[in-house]
Structure formats: structure tokens, C-alpha cells
Design a protein around this motif. Structure first.
Motif, short mmCIF file in Angstrom:
data_model
loop_
_atom_site.label_atom_id
_atom_site.label_comp_id
_atom_site.label_asym_id
_atom_site.label_seq_id
_atom_site.Cartn_x
_atom_site.Cartn_y
_atom_site.Cartn_z
N ARG A 130 0.84 -1.21 0.00
CA ARG A 130 0.00 0.00 0.00
C ARG A 130 0.87 1.25 0.00
O ARG A 130 0.63 2.20 -0.77
CB ARG A 130 -0.92 0.00 1.23
CG ARG A 130 -1.89 1.18 1.29
CD ARG A 130 -2.62 1.23 2.62
NE ARG A 130 -1.71 1.57 3.72
CZ ARG A 130 -1.32 2.81 4.00
NH1 ARG A 130 -1.74 3.84 3.26
NH2 ARG A 130 -0.51 3.04 5.01
N VAL A 131 1.88 1.26 0.86
CA VAL A 131 2.79 2.42 0.94
C VAL A 131 3.56 2.57 -0.36
O VAL A 131 3.74 3.70 -0.86
CB VAL A 131 3.74 2.24 2.14
CG1 VAL A 131 4.86 3.29 2.09
CG2 VAL A 131 2.98 2.36 3.44
N ALA A 132 3.99 1.46 -0.92
CA ALA A 132 4.73 1.52 -2.18
C ALA A 132 3.89 2.15 -3.28
O ALA A 132 4.37 3.01 -4.03
CB ALA A 132 5.18 0.12 -2.60
N ALA A 133 2.65 1.73 -3.40
CA ALA A 133 1.76 2.28 -4.43
C ALA A 133 1.60 3.78 -4.25
O ALA A 133 1.61 4.55 -5.23
CB ALA A 133 0.42 1.57 -4.41
N GLN A 134 1.45 4.21 -3.02
CA GLN A 134 1.29 5.64 -2.75
C GLN A 134 2.55 6.42 -3.12
O GLN A 134 2.47 7.50 -3.73
CB GLN A 134 0.95 5.86 -1.28
CG GLN A 134 -0.44 5.40 -0.87
CD GLN A 134 -0.72 5.65 0.60
OE1 GLN A 134 0.20 5.83 1.41
NE2 GLN A 134 -1.99 5.65 0.96
N ASN A 135 3.71 5.88 -2.76
CA ASN A 135 4.95 6.60 -3.04
C ASN A 135 5.31 6.61 -4.51
O ASN A 135 5.84 7.59 -5.04
CB ASN A 135 6.09 6.01 -2.21
CG ASN A 135 6.06 6.46 -0.76
OD1 ASN A 135 5.61 7.57 -0.47
ND2 ASN A 135 6.52 5.62 0.15
N ILE A 136 5.02 5.52 -5.21
CA ILE A 136 5.27 5.50 -6.65
C ILE A 136 4.35 6.50 -7.35
O ILE A 136 4.78 7.24 -8.25
CB ILE A 136 5.08 4.08 -7.23
CG1 ILE A 136 6.15 3.14 -6.67
CG2 ILE A 136 5.15 4.11 -8.75
CD1 ILE A 136 5.88 1.68 -6.95
N ALA A 137 3.09 6.54 -6.94
CA ALA A 137 2.16 7.52 -7.53
C ALA A 137 2.61 8.94 -7.23
O ALA A 137 2.52 9.83 -8.10
CB ALA A 137 0.74 7.28 -7.00
N ALA A 173 1.95 -6.09 -12.13
CA ALA A 173 0.89 -5.92 -11.12
C ALA A 173 1.06 -4.61 -10.37
O ALA A 173 0.07 -3.93 -10.05
CB ALA A 173 0.90 -7.11 -10.16
N VAL A 174 2.30 -4.23 -10.07
CA VAL A 174 2.56 -2.96 -9.40
C VAL A 174 2.19 -1.80 -10.32
O VAL A 174 1.55 -0.83 -9.90
CB VAL A 174 4.03 -2.86 -8.96
CG1 VAL A 174 4.34 -1.47 -8.43
CG2 VAL A 174 4.34 -3.91 -7.90
N VAL A 175 2.62 -1.89 -11.57
CA VAL A 175 2.30 -0.84 -12.54
C VAL A 175 0.79 -0.64 -12.62
O VAL A 175 0.29 0.50 -12.57
CB VAL A 175 2.87 -1.20 -13.93
CG1 VAL A 175 2.33 -0.25 -15.00
CG2 VAL A 175 4.40 -1.17 -13.91
N GLU A 176 0.05 -1.71 -12.72
CA GLU A 176 -1.40 -1.62 -12.86
C GLU A 176 -2.04 -1.08 -11.59
O GLU A 176 -2.99 -0.28 -11.65
CB GLU A 176 -1.97 -2.99 -13.23
CG GLU A 176 -1.56 -3.44 -14.62
CD GLU A 176 -2.06 -4.83 -14.97
OE1 GLU A 176 -2.45 -5.57 -14.04
OE2 GLU A 176 -2.05 -5.18 -16.17
N ARG A 177 -1.53 -1.49 -10.44
CA ARG A 177 -2.10 -1.01 -9.18
C ARG A 177 -1.89 0.50 -9.02
O ARG A 177 -2.80 1.23 -8.63
CB ARG A 177 -1.49 -1.75 -7.99
CG ARG A 177 -2.00 -1.23 -6.64
CD ARG A 177 -1.50 -2.03 -5.47
NE ARG A 177 -2.10 -1.54 -4.23
CZ ARG A 177 -1.96 -2.12 -3.04
NH1 ARG A 177 -1.24 -3.23 -2.94
NH2 ARG A 177 -2.53 -1.60 -1.96
N LYS A 180 -4.20 2.43 -11.29
CA LYS A 180 -5.60 2.39 -10.85
C LYS A 180 -5.81 3.19 -9.58
O LYS A 180 -6.72 4.04 -9.50
CB LYS A 180 -6.02 0.94 -10.63
CG LYS A 180 -7.46 0.79 -10.16
CD LYS A 180 -7.83 -0.67 -9.98
CE LYS A 180 -9.26 -0.83 -9.49
NZ LYS A 180 -9.63 -2.26 -9.30
N GLU A 181 -4.98 2.94 -8.57
CA GLU A 181 -5.19 3.57 -7.27
C GLU A 181 -4.62 4.98 -7.19
O GLU A 181 -5.14 5.82 -6.45
CB GLU A 181 -4.58 2.71 -6.17
CG GLU A 181 -5.22 1.33 -6.06
CD GLU A 181 -4.62 0.49 -4.95
OE1 GLU A 181 -3.77 1.00 -4.19
OE2 GLU A 181 -5.00 -0.69 -4.83
N GLY A 182 -3.55 5.23 -7.96
CA GLY A 182 -2.90 6.53 -7.88
C GLY A 182 -3.37 7.53 -8.92
O GLY A 182 -3.04 8.71 -8.84
#
Length: 270
Positions: A130-137, A173-177, A180-182
Motif C-alpha cells: 500500500r505504501v509503495a503504491a502511494q509513493n510511486i504515484a 501488477a505494481v504498474v497496474e495497481r 488504478k489507485e494513484g
């Protein structure tokens, strides 16, 4: 004979016999006009203005174009492989992004590799993801204004600690998440032949399956991570597959030479 001008050279892993700031000039002297680097200051998220200026000046003096730069990834020589998925280090990562943006504004670099980070004891995988997705976005939004792209790559098992991205599917999967979320679309897959082949991936099948998601390609042979021709990868087939799939981005040499950096092998490389 392959023209060296067709390739980017990674100056963090090549020219290791030279001080870092001498490597852009060495790349130029060897016939390359484009270079990429890992984060130049291991373990230092926010280098001094003087250090940043010296790095950019070395590129300008050598008259080479910086085309790729890693986000801050912690202390890589000590074994770290990214910090952006560690909740305790989010601020450290985000502080480093501001430095990366300053480098980009001065050099024109647009491709940025974001190493995901290893699993941390005491923190659930779900929370780290979850944190990774937020920081990448967050990083993607900061570089969007000048056309930057965040690149996500899997790493070879057994060499990079508890790094959770091991397959192309893991990275996708990370790219897609993040998309979508970011709510960002400037995130892509980094195809590294060494890491993928080391983990048993069929490189041709990866190209076919994810061609539209590939934002950058890096070459090194496997096993060994030396130059193409030293291991088992069929690079003629790989490059043909990339061409057939319509990949038109840059291809970087990111191998670890057994001795001093030498490019004579390229004379017969196709």
C-alpha cells in the motif's frame, strides 16, 4: 557491426575502474552519446547542492545526454534495494524526489527506475504494498509535468535480499495497481534481461505478453551479468522479438564486466 550510438551505457555499473564523475567522459570517449546512472549518492537521500551540481556538470562537460536515473534506493552497496515500500522511510524517499526533479530539470532525463524495496520485518506485505503504491504515484505525479516515467523492475532471486518483485507479472501488477489507485499513467515496466532470465523467465514470451507495458530495456547476460555473449541468453532472438513487438525505446547496457570496461565484444554483436 552494431553502432554504439544505438545504445545507452549505464555508468554506475560500467567504468567502475574510474571515479563516478569521470565516467560520463569515458562513455563519450568510447563512442556513446547517452548514459544512465543509479542514484549517485548511496545512502544519501538529499545530497548537497554542490554534489548535485558536480554530477550535472560532469554530464555537461562530457557532452552526453542523461536518459535514465534511479530514484534514491537506500544504501545499495550495503545491500539495500529501495526504500519506497518501507513506511518508516516514506519521508526520506519523498525528500529525495525533489532532488531528482532538480536533476531532471537541468539534464532533461525522463526515465526513472524506482526500486521497490525489500520486505521489512514487523510490517505486513499488504501494508508495504500500500505504501509503495502511494509513493510511486507521488513520484509519478512529480515528474509528469516534464514527461517523466517511473519504471518498475523485478530483480534476480538470491542476490537482492527479500525483494518481492521477481517476475515480469510481479512488476506489471505494481504498474497496474499504481495506475488504478494513484490515478497516474506515467508508470511502466523495466525489462532487464539479466534479472528476468536469472529467475527463469522466457524472455521472448515476456516481450509478447507485455510489449505495450515496456518502458525501458536493459541488457546483461545470464548467468554472470557480464556482457552479451558470456552467458546463455540469445540476444539476436531477444532483440528481434522487441523489434517485432514494436518496441522503439532505448536499450541500455547494464552489465558488470569481469575486468576493466571494454566494448570490443560489440564488434560482432547484432
Amino acid at each position: 557491426m552494431t553502432e554504439r550510438s544505438e545504445y545507452v551505457v549505464n555508468c554506475s555499473i560500467l567504468f567502475g575502474e574510474l571515479p563516478l564523475l569521470e565516467r560520463p567522459a569515458a562513455a563519450k570517449a568510447a563512442g556513446f552519446g547517452e548514459v544512465e546512472f543509479w542514484w549517485p549518492w548511496p545512502g544519501v537521500a538529499v545530497p548537497t547542492e554542490g554534489e548535485v551540481d558536480a554530477f550535472c556538470q560532469a554530464l555537461e562537460d562530457a557532452n552526453v545526454q542523461l536518459t535514465g536515473l534511479n530514484f534514491y534506493a537506500g544504501d545499495m552497496p550495503a545491500g539495500e534495494r529501495g526504500v519506497l515500500s518501507d513506511p518508516a522511510r516514506s519521508l526520506e524517499f519523498r525528500d529525495s524526489v525533489a532532488v531528482l526533479v532538480r536533476i531532471a530539470e537541468r539534464t532533461g532525463v525522463k526515465g526513472f527506475n524506482a526500486l521497490y524495496g525489500q520486505r521489512v520485518e514487523g510490517v505486513s506485505a499488504a501494508e508495504q504494498d500500500r505504501v509503495a503504491a502511494q509513493n510511486i504515484a507521488y513520484a509519478a505525479r512529480k515528474i509528469a509535468d516534464f514527461g517523466g516515467t517511473v519504471l518498475i523492475e523485478p530483480l534476480a532471486q538470491g542476490l537482492n535480499g527479500a525483494y518481492p518483485l521477481e517476475t515480469a507479472a510481479d512488476a506489471i501488477a505494481v504498474v497496474e495497481r499504481v495506475r488504478k489507485e494513484g490515478g497516474v499513467d506515467n508508470v511502466a515496466f523495466l525489462f532487464d534481461s539479466f534479472h528476468l532470465a536469472s529467475n527463469g523467465e522466457d524472455l521472448g514470451k515476456v516481450v509478447q505478453a507485455y510489449a505495450a507495458e515496456i518502458g525501458h530495456v536493459q541488457l546483461a547476460d545470464a548467468p554472470g551479468r557480464d556482457h552479451p555473449g558470456t552467458g546463455d541468453i540469445d540476444f539476436t532472438a531477444l532483440l528481434s522479438a522487441l523489434d517485432a513487438a514494436g518496441y522503439s525505446g532505448r536499450v541500455a547496457l547494464e552489465y558488470k564486466p569481469a575486468g576493466a570496461t571494454d566494448f570490443t565484444w560489440m564488434e560482432s554483436f547484432k
